[in-house]
Write a protein that holds these residues in place. Sequence first.
Motif, short mmCIF file in Angstrom:
data_model
loop_
_atom_site.label_atom_id
_atom_site.label_comp_id
_atom_site.label_asym_id
_atom_site.label_seq_id
_atom_site.Cartn_x
_atom_site.Cartn_y
_atom_site.Cartn_z
N PRO A 251 -2.15 11.74 12.48
CA PRO A 251 -2.47 10.53 11.72
C PRO A 251 -1.95 9.25 12.36
CG PRO A 251 -1.69 12.25 10.26
CD PRO A 251 -1.44 12.73 11.65
N LEU A 252 -0.73 9.29 12.91
CA LEU A 252 -0.17 8.08 13.52
C LEU A 252 -0.88 7.75 14.83
CD1 LEU A 252 3.68 8.37 12.80
CD2 LEU A 252 1.91 7.09 11.56
N SER A 253 -1.40 8.76 15.52
CA SER A 253 -2.19 8.50 16.73
C SER A 253 -3.49 7.79 16.37
CB SER A 253 -2.50 9.82 17.45
OG SER A 253 -1.33 10.44 17.91
N PHE A 254 -4.09 8.21 15.27
CA PHE A 254 -5.29 7.54 14.76
C PHE A 254 -5.00 6.09 14.44
CE2 PHE A 254 -7.40 6.62 10.53
CZ PHE A 254 -8.61 6.21 11.07
N VAL A 255 -3.92 5.85 13.72
CA VAL A 255 -3.52 4.49 13.37
C VAL A 255 -3.27 3.66 14.62
CG1 VAL A 255 -1.64 3.13 12.37
CG2 VAL A 255 -2.60 5.05 11.09
N SER A 256 -2.54 4.22 15.58
CA SER A 256 -2.20 3.48 16.80
C SER A 256 -3.45 3.12 17.60
CB SER A 256 -1.25 4.33 17.66
OG SER A 256 -0.05 4.60 16.97
N LEU A 257 -4.38 4.06 17.71
CA LEU A 257 -5.60 3.78 18.47
C LEU A 257 -6.41 2.67 17.82
CD1 LEU A 257 -7.61 4.39 20.72
CD2 LEU A 257 -8.60 6.17 19.26
N PHE B 37 0.83 -1.20 0.00
CA PHE B 37 0.00 0.00 0.00
C PHE B 37 0.87 1.25 0.00
CE2 PHE B 37 -3.32 2.79 2.05
CZ PHE B 37 -4.25 2.68 1.02
N GLY B 38 1.95 1.25 0.78
CA GLY B 38 2.85 2.38 0.81
C GLY B 38 3.53 2.61 -0.53
N ILE B 39 4.02 1.53 -1.14
CA ILE B 39 4.68 1.64 -2.44
C ILE B 39 3.70 2.09 -3.52
CG2 ILE B 39 5.80 0.29 -4.27
CD1 ILE B 39 7.10 -1.38 -2.04
N TYR B 40 2.49 1.58 -3.47
CA TYR B 40 1.46 1.98 -4.44
C TYR B 40 1.26 3.49 -4.45
CZ TYR B 40 -3.46 3.03 -5.59
OH TYR B 40 -4.61 3.59 -6.07
N HIS B 41 1.34 4.12 -3.27
CA HIS B 41 1.10 5.56 -3.21
C HIS B 41 2.27 6.38 -3.73
CE1 HIS B 41 -2.45 4.56 -0.76
NE2 HIS B 41 -2.89 5.74 -1.15
N TRP B 42 3.45 5.80 -3.84
CA TRP B 42 4.53 6.51 -4.52
C TRP B 42 4.13 6.85 -5.95
CZ3 TRP B 42 9.10 2.77 -2.99
CH2 TRP B 42 9.46 3.00 -1.66
N PHE B 43 3.43 5.91 -6.56
CA PHE B 43 3.06 6.08 -7.97
C PHE B 43 1.73 6.82 -8.12
CE2 PHE B 43 5.83 2.41 -7.58
CZ PHE B 43 6.81 2.69 -8.53
N SER B 44 0.77 6.52 -7.23
CA SER B 44 -0.52 7.21 -7.34
C SER B 44 -0.38 8.70 -7.01
CB SER B 44 -1.55 6.55 -6.41
OG SER B 44 -1.21 6.72 -5.05
N VAL C 297 5.49 9.68 2.63
CA VAL C 297 4.27 9.02 2.15
C VAL C 297 4.27 7.55 2.53
CG1 VAL C 297 3.09 8.26 0.04
CG2 VAL C 297 3.76 10.65 0.31
N PHE C 298 5.42 6.90 2.45
CA PHE C 298 5.49 5.48 2.80
C PHE C 298 5.14 5.27 4.27
CE2 PHE C 298 7.56 1.57 4.17
CZ PHE C 298 7.10 0.67 3.20
N ILE C 299 5.67 6.12 5.14
CA ILE C 299 5.38 5.99 6.58
C ILE C 299 3.89 6.16 6.84
CG2 ILE C 299 5.69 7.07 8.84
CD1 ILE C 299 8.58 7.69 7.99
N LEU C 300 3.30 7.21 6.28
CA LEU C 300 1.89 7.49 6.58
C LEU C 300 0.95 6.50 5.90
CD1 LEU C 300 1.60 11.38 6.58
CD2 LEU C 300 1.84 9.82 8.50
N THR C 301 1.13 6.28 4.61
CA THR C 301 0.21 5.37 3.93
C THR C 301 0.49 3.91 4.28
OG1 THR C 301 1.59 5.27 1.92
CG2 THR C 301 -0.11 6.97 2.00
N GLY C 302 1.77 3.59 4.53
CA GLY C 302 2.09 2.23 4.96
C GLY C 302 1.49 1.91 6.32
N SER C 303 1.56 2.86 7.25
CA SER C 303 0.96 2.65 8.57
C SER C 303 -0.56 2.57 8.47
CB SER C 303 1.38 3.76 9.54
OG SER C 303 0.90 5.02 9.11
N PHE C 304 -1.13 3.39 7.58
CA PHE C 304 -2.58 3.33 7.34
C PHE C 304 -2.95 1.96 6.76
CE2 PHE C 304 -6.64 4.17 5.42
CZ PHE C 304 -7.21 5.17 6.19
N GLY C 305 -2.12 1.47 5.84
CA GLY C 305 -2.37 0.15 5.26
C GLY C 305 -2.26 -0.95 6.30
#
Length: 228
Positions: free
Chosen positions: A208-214, A116-123, A136-144
């Motif tokens: 965003p990372l607090s959201f992911v962690s919760l 998911f993180g790699i996909y967003h490099w291109f999207s 982007v990798f940290i945020l979208t990868g953690s979201f993924g």
Amino acid sequence: MIGLILFAISWILLRLQKRPISELGFNKPVQRSVEFIGGLIIAAVFASFQFVLIAHFSDFNWQLNPEYSLSNLIQSLRWNLNSVLYEELLFRGYLLYKAIEYLGVRKACLLSAVAFGIYHWFSYGIWGALVPMVYVFILTGSFGLMTAYAFAKSKSVILPIALHLGWNLTTNLIFSNGPIGQQLLVPSISDPKVMESSEQIIANIIIPLSFVSLVLWIVTKKIARYRH
């Protein structure tokens, strides 16, 4: 439209294995409704807090877009729904279901998050720009990772869809921070103050990372463990 195509493909693949579509969590309507509403709310709360902080740090207010129309709303809803269904059914649908079956929950969810993180490099069109790629990798990868575990622990794609849709609707449709232009709320000034680095870290990374962690804590501690 592409979300419906992916749903149909998932149904066909499951049918070929003589398994029902309920394997992806399209079942238990009361439970899934609770998960959907809960996911929407928690994502919307965190995303809203992020943009309230951005306005505070940048010395502006959010105001209604005077040119916003019902047509804009319908188009935005359609765009957000299509994009979320596409990404969730691709990354947290049948492929993750099979990956969990073969690799186990942890490895499968990590694989889904990395993809998911790699996909967003291109999207996002940032391939080759190192700093944006890392961010982007940290945020979208953690979201993924969050949505992958939400799928694994709830045994349903409904909760990941709700979390993703709640975040994207708030970000794109309400606070106009996306590729579809100005939407419901817009800044009160045309040239907001640039946030300091510490403020950017708080608003764009910590929230965003607090959201992911919760959510990860909720799905791993409060939702029954996935049995594979």
